[in-house]
Write an enzyme that holds these catalytic residues in place. Structure first.
Site, PDB file in Angstrom:
ATOM      1  N   GLU A   1      -3.832   6.645  18.374  1.00  0.00           N
ATOM      2  CA  GLU A   1      -4.512   5.440  17.873  1.00  0.00           C
ATOM      3  C   GLU A   1      -3.815   4.191  18.410  1.00  0.00           C
ATOM      4  OE1 GLU A   1      -5.583   5.987  13.690  1.00  0.00           O
ATOM      5  OE2 GLU A   1      -5.169   3.860  13.402  1.00  0.00           O
TER       6      GLU A   1
ATOM      7  N   ASP B   1      -9.992   0.689   0.597  1.00  0.00           N
ATOM      8  CA  ASP B   1     -10.018   2.121   0.874  1.00  0.00           C
ATOM      9  C   ASP B   1     -11.359   2.688   0.387  1.00  0.00           C
ATOM     10  OD1 ASP B   1      -7.636   2.562   2.187  1.00  0.00           O
ATOM     11  OD2 ASP B   1      -6.482   2.708   0.337  1.00  0.00           O
TER      12      ASP B   1
ATOM     13  N   ARG C   1       0.837  -1.203   0.000  1.00  0.00           N
ATOM     14  CA  ARG C   1       0.000   0.000   0.000  1.00  0.00           C
ATOM     15  C   ARG C   1       0.871   1.251   0.000  1.00  0.00           C
ATOM     16  NH1 ARG C   1      -5.121   0.008   2.050  1.00  0.00           N
ATOM     17  NH2 ARG C   1      -4.736   1.812   3.349  1.00  0.00           N
TER      18      ARG C   1
ATOM     19  N   ARG D   1      -8.996  -6.698  13.405  1.00  0.00           N
ATOM     20  CA  ARG D   1      -8.155  -5.884  14.261  1.00  0.00           C
ATOM     21  C   ARG D   1      -8.982  -4.679  14.665  1.00  0.00           C
ATOM     22  NH1 ARG D   1      -4.430  -7.110  17.675  1.00  0.00           N
ATOM     23  NH2 ARG D   1      -2.831  -5.495  17.756  1.00  0.00           N
TER      24      ARG D   1
ATOM     25  N   ARG E   1      -0.143   5.873  15.759  1.00  0.00           N
ATOM     26  CA  ARG E   1      -0.037   7.211  15.167  1.00  0.00           C
ATOM     27  C   ARG E   1      -0.780   8.235  16.007  1.00  0.00           C
ATOM     28  NH1 ARG E   1      -3.004   5.419   9.457  1.00  0.00           N
ATOM     29  NH2 ARG E   1      -4.865   4.578  10.435  1.00  0.00           N
TER      30      ARG E   1
ATOM     31  N   ARG F   1       9.763   5.445  -3.422  1.00  0.00           N
ATOM     32  CA  ARG F   1      10.104   6.359  -4.527  1.00  0.00           C
ATOM     33  C   ARG F   1      11.537   6.825  -4.440  1.00  0.00           C
ATOM     34  NH1 ARG F   1       5.730   9.727  -2.671  1.00  0.00           N
ATOM     35  NH2 ARG F   1       3.841   8.931  -3.651  1.00  0.00           N
TER      36      ARG F   1
ATOM     37  N   TYR G   1      -9.519  -5.350   2.732  1.00  0.00           N
ATOM     38  CA  TYR G   1      -8.870  -4.133   3.194  1.00  0.00           C
ATOM     39  C   TYR G   1      -9.063  -3.042   2.128  1.00  0.00           C
ATOM     40  CZ  TYR G   1      -4.915  -1.649   5.500  1.00  0.00           C
ATOM     41  OH  TYR G   1      -4.112  -0.765   6.163  1.00  0.00           O
TER      42      TYR G   1
HETATM   43  P1  FAD Z   1     -18.113   0.866   7.389  1.00  0.00           P
HETATM   44  O1  FAD Z   1     -17.727   2.282   7.265  1.00  0.00           O
HETATM   45  O2  FAD Z   1     -17.497   0.038   8.463  1.00  0.00           O
HETATM   46  O3  FAD Z   1     -19.700   0.832   7.580  1.00  0.00           O
HETATM   47  C1  FAD Z   1     -20.394  -0.309   7.991  1.00  0.00           C
HETATM   48  C2  FAD Z   1     -21.568   0.152   8.824  1.00  0.00           C
HETATM   49  O4  FAD Z   1     -22.398  -0.968   9.096  1.00  0.00           O
HETATM   50  C3  FAD Z   1     -21.146   0.709  10.180  1.00  0.00           C
HETATM   51  O5  FAD Z   1     -21.687   1.997  10.347  1.00  0.00           O
HETATM   52  C4  FAD Z   1     -21.725  -0.280  11.172  1.00  0.00           C
HETATM   53  O6  FAD Z   1     -22.170   0.328  12.384  1.00  0.00           O
HETATM   54  C5  FAD Z   1     -22.905  -0.862  10.399  1.00  0.00           C
HETATM   55  N1  FAD Z   1     -23.299  -2.195  10.834  1.00  0.00           N
HETATM   56  C6  FAD Z   1     -22.498  -3.283  10.967  1.00  0.00           C
HETATM   57  N2  FAD Z   1     -23.227  -4.315  11.414  1.00  0.00           N
HETATM   58  C7  FAD Z   1     -24.495  -3.881  11.554  1.00  0.00           C
HETATM   59  C8  FAD Z   1     -25.685  -4.479  12.022  1.00  0.00           C
HETATM   60  N3  FAD Z   1     -25.715  -5.744  12.434  1.00  0.00           N
HETATM   61  N4  FAD Z   1     -26.828  -3.743  12.045  1.00  0.00           N
HETATM   62  C9  FAD Z   1     -26.809  -2.445  11.665  1.00  0.00           C
HETATM   63  N5  FAD Z   1     -25.686  -1.816  11.244  1.00  0.00           N
HETATM   64  C10 FAD Z   1     -24.553  -2.528  11.188  1.00  0.00           C
HETATM   65  N6  FAD Z   1      -9.778   4.739   3.379  1.00  0.00           N
HETATM   66  C11 FAD Z   1      -9.220   5.668   2.570  1.00  0.00           C
HETATM   67  O7  FAD Z   1      -9.546   5.723   1.384  1.00  0.00           O
HETATM   68  N7  FAD Z   1      -8.304   6.577   3.053  1.00  0.00           N
HETATM   69  C12 FAD Z   1      -7.917   6.585   4.352  1.00  0.00           C
HETATM   70  O8  FAD Z   1      -7.094   7.421   4.749  1.00  0.00           O
HETATM   71  C13 FAD Z   1      -8.477   5.606   5.236  1.00  0.00           C
HETATM   72  N8  FAD Z   1      -8.117   5.559   6.526  1.00  0.00           N
HETATM   73  C14 FAD Z   1      -8.672   4.628   7.345  1.00  0.00           C
HETATM   74  C15 FAD Z   1      -8.290   4.615   8.692  1.00  0.00           C
HETATM   75  C16 FAD Z   1      -8.844   3.687   9.566  1.00  0.00           C
HETATM   76  C17 FAD Z   1      -8.414   3.663  10.993  1.00  0.00           C
HETATM   77  C18 FAD Z   1      -9.799   2.742   9.080  1.00  0.00           C
HETATM   78  C19 FAD Z   1     -10.389   1.726  10.018  1.00  0.00           C
HETATM   79  C20 FAD Z   1     -10.188   2.761   7.755  1.00  0.00           C
HETATM   80  C21 FAD Z   1      -9.621   3.691   6.871  1.00  0.00           C
HETATM   81  N9  FAD Z   1     -10.005   3.750   5.529  1.00  0.00           N
HETATM   82  C22 FAD Z   1      -9.434   4.689   4.695  1.00  0.00           C
HETATM   83  C23 FAD Z   1     -10.988   2.790   4.970  1.00  0.00           C
HETATM   84  C24 FAD Z   1     -12.432   3.301   4.980  1.00  0.00           C
HETATM   85  O9  FAD Z   1     -12.834   3.574   6.304  1.00  0.00           O
HETATM   86  C25 FAD Z   1     -13.327   2.211   4.401  1.00  0.00           C
HETATM   87  O10 FAD Z   1     -12.918   1.850   3.111  1.00  0.00           O
HETATM   88  C26 FAD Z   1     -14.816   2.584   4.314  1.00  0.00           C
HETATM   89  O11 FAD Z   1     -15.210   3.495   5.285  1.00  0.00           O
HETATM   90  C27 FAD Z   1     -15.605   1.312   4.451  1.00  0.00           C
HETATM   91  O12 FAD Z   1     -16.968   1.550   4.218  1.00  0.00           O
HETATM   92  P2  FAD Z   1     -18.013   0.373   4.498  1.00  0.00           P
HETATM   93  O13 FAD Z   1     -19.345   0.912   4.128  1.00  0.00           O
HETATM   94  O14 FAD Z   1     -17.553  -0.873   3.876  1.00  0.00           O
HETATM   95  O15 FAD Z   1     -17.903   0.060   6.068  1.00  0.00           O
HETATM   96  N1  UDP Z   2       3.363   0.686   7.840  1.00  0.00           N
HETATM   97  C1  UDP Z   2       4.584   0.649   8.493  1.00  0.00           C
HETATM   98  N2  UDP Z   2       5.088   1.792   9.018  1.00  0.00           N
HETATM   99  C2  UDP Z   2       4.443   2.971   8.936  1.00  0.00           C
HETATM  100  C3  UDP Z   2       3.200   3.015   8.264  1.00  0.00           C
HETATM  101  C4  UDP Z   2       2.683   1.856   7.734  1.00  0.00           C
HETATM  102  O1  UDP Z   2       5.179  -0.413   8.597  1.00  0.00           O
HETATM  103  O2  UDP Z   2       4.961   3.979   9.455  1.00  0.00           O
HETATM  104  C5  UDP Z   2       2.819  -0.580   7.283  1.00  0.00           C
HETATM  105  C6  UDP Z   2       1.923  -1.300   8.303  1.00  0.00           C
HETATM  106  O3  UDP Z   2       2.078  -2.686   8.119  1.00  0.00           O
HETATM  107  C7  UDP Z   2       0.549  -0.848   7.889  1.00  0.00           C
HETATM  108  C8  UDP Z   2       0.701  -0.816   6.365  1.00  0.00           C
HETATM  109  O4  UDP Z   2       2.037  -0.326   6.155  1.00  0.00           O
HETATM  110  O5  UDP Z   2      -0.453  -1.748   8.314  1.00  0.00           O
HETATM  111  C9  UDP Z   2      -0.293   0.044   5.626  1.00  0.00           C
HETATM  112  O6  UDP Z   2      -0.181   1.351   6.107  1.00  0.00           O
HETATM  113  P1  UDP Z   2      -1.361   2.415   5.923  1.00  0.00           P
HETATM  114  O7  UDP Z   2      -0.842   3.732   6.359  1.00  0.00           O
HETATM  115  O8  UDP Z   2      -1.876   2.280   4.545  1.00  0.00           O
HETATM  116  O9  UDP Z   2      -2.411   1.872   6.973  1.00  0.00           O
HETATM  117  P2  UDP Z   2      -3.919   2.316   7.325  1.00  0.00           P
HETATM  118  O10 UDP Z   2      -3.989   3.815   7.190  1.00  0.00           O
HETATM  119  O11 UDP Z   2      -4.804   1.570   6.387  1.00  0.00           O
HETATM  120  O12 UDP Z   2      -4.056   1.847   8.740  1.00  0.00           O
END
Ligand code: FAD
Ligand code: UDP
Length: 371
Positions: A300, A350, A172, A249, A280, A176, A348
């Site tokens: 986090e 985005d 991911r 996780r 982070r 560069r 996983y």
């Molecule tokens: P979710 O957003 O998880 O939505 C699922 C919903 O279903 C939730 O609101 C939940 O409450 C509901 N639900 C589950 N079970 C039930 C039930 N039984 N009854 C009723 N409701 C229910 N993506 C990026 O592009 N850029 C980023 O920088 C980025 N950073 C991230 C950082 C973190 C810490 C995390 C965890 C994810 C990140 N993502 C990022 C990914 C992004 O959050 C997801 O791709 C996207 O939000 C997923 O959408 P979803 O609809 O699949 O799931």
């Molecule tokens: N990662 C790492 N060091 C860093 C940042 C990321 O080793 O400083 C690795 C780690 O395994 C992480 C993965 O790269 O799970 C993907 O990172 P990303 O920032 O995309 O994670 P997310 O924002 O989805 O948690």
């Protein structure tokens, strides 16, 4: 004749895009979510006038012009570019791995020097086909970068040795040989102006949404309320865990308001040492170039998922992949149920990938229905 055409379980991006598209086609939809708000993990909470990314830092990025244009219908994006920093002991590095990082590590100034350094470190290891995250990382950037910036972060993030994790996770991050600190390679990037809730509100406009509503608490009633179900929750739970539980996780977010206008000078700073308990530190105001007198900062902390915690990341290792495959076989045969999103597809994804996946499922579904 049931009351709704579609019951959509989960108001995250997948559920919201599906609901919007179905509504646009004249279908009646009910969206339910067990949380007390819509939006899933992109939801923001306003604190001290700052949009706090309640479920972790979210930066929108995509290479796909159609997806970029799609989201622009609902909200405009600012010019934020993600430049992440990494702290290891008393050292500080730029991420992703680029000429700045290599200079900070080795004093190499020219791409050739950095490449030669990595090459000499890699040769000694003799990895042919990387089969796990550790081997993949070592063969991309060598042991110096791996030991300081990857191993500790990865093992605390996932709670597993890097040798047991899939290689794709580290891919991911760009590597560069230019002085470019942009965390992403994509053509388009930014944060929605006004926060992600503007995007979700736009998608769900005119659609009935019930929050604090868990599908599993009234499953029979919900199955009878609509002709079709779009399910974005945990797929193992949908099938009563009959093949066992999938592992996820989870995270704990420790958030505090600070009486300073600028705590760390950057939106995201990673702590890559194993012994620092968090991965982070997020300073939310920097996503939107905030200038107010206070700041909101989140640490986090990764943790193993248990049933009372939120399942943030699928753990796509060999064991879980095999279990998921059994659930997927059932899902492929299911009638009148569409599975989508990070939890139901156990991927996983985005945000842009979720939108792409939802639009593809919408297209396939409605072309079959209308055929
Ligand atoms: P979710 O957003 O998880 O939505 C699922 C919903 O279903 C939730 O609101 C939940 O409450 C509901 N639900 C589950 N079970 C039930 C039930 N039984 N009854 C009723 N409701 C229910 N993506 C990026 O592009 N850029 C980023 O920088 C980025 N950073 C991230 C950082 C973190 C810490 C995390 C965890 C994810 C990140 N993502 C990022 C990914 C992004 O959050 C997801 O791709 C996207 O939000 C997923 O959408 P979803 O609809 O699949 O799931
Ligand atoms: N990662 C790492 N060091 C860093 C940042 C990321 O080793 O400083 C690795 C780690 O395994 C992480 C993965 O790269 O799970 C993907 O990172 P990303 O920032 O995309 O994670 P997310 O924002 O989805 O948690």
């Amino acid at each position: 004749m049931k009351k709704y055409d579609y019951l959509i379980v989960g108001s995250g991006l997948f559920g919201s895009v599906f609901a919007h598209e179905a509504n646009k086609r004249g279908k009646t939809c009910l969206v339910i979510d067990k949380r007390d708000h819509a939006g899933g993990n992109v939801f923001c909470e306003k604190v001290e006038g700052i949009n706090v990314h309640k479920y972790g830092p979210h930066v929108f990025h995509t290479n796909d012009e159609d997806i970029w244009n799609y989201v622009q219908q609902f909200v405009k994006f600012n010019h934020f570019v993600c430049n992440t920093l990494a702290v290891y002991k008393d050292e500080m590095y730029n991420l992703p791995f680029n000429m700045n990082t290599f200079y900070q590590l080795w004093g190499t100034r020219k791409p050739e020097e950095a490449k030669a350094k990595i090459q000499s470190q890699k040769e000694a290891l003799n990895i042919k086909e990387p089969s796990n995250l550790e081997e993949q990382a070592l063969s991309l950037v060598g042991p110096d970068v791996y030991e300081k910036l990857i191993k500790g972060y990865t093992e605390k993030q996932w709670g597993r040795p890097a040798t047991e994790l899939p290689a794709f996770i580290i891919k991911r991050l760009p590597v560069r040989f230019t002085y470019d600190n942009n965390y992403f390679n994509d053509k388009y990037q930014g944060i929605p102006i006004g926060g992600y809730n503007v995007l979700i509100d736009g998608l769900l406009e005119g659609i009935e949404v019930r929050t604090n509503t868990d599908y599993f608490e009234n499953r029979e009633e919900f199955d009878n309320i609509a002709d079709n179900v779009v399910f974005t929750g945990k797929i193992d739970q949908y099938y009563d865990f009959q093949f066992g539980q999938l592992e996820y996780r989870s995270l704990r977010f420790d958030t505090e308001v600070m009486d300073t206008d600028n705590y760390q000078g950057n939106a995201v700073v990673n702590y890559t040492e194993r012994d620092v308990p968090y991965t982070r530190v997020i300073e939310h105001k920097h996503f939107e170039f905030g200038t107010g007198p206070k700041t909101v900062v989140t640490k986090e902390h990764p943790q193993e998922w248990t049933s009372e915690k939120e399942p943030y990341y699928p753990v796509n290792d060999a064991k879980n992949t095999a279990v998921f495959k059994q659930y997927q076989d059932l899902a492929d045969k299911a009638e009148n149920v569409i599975f989508g999103g990070r939890l139901a597809e156990y991927r996983y994804y985005d945000m842009h990938q979720i939108i792409g996946s939802a639009l593809k499922k919408v297209k396939d579904h409605f072309s079959a229905v209308e055929a």
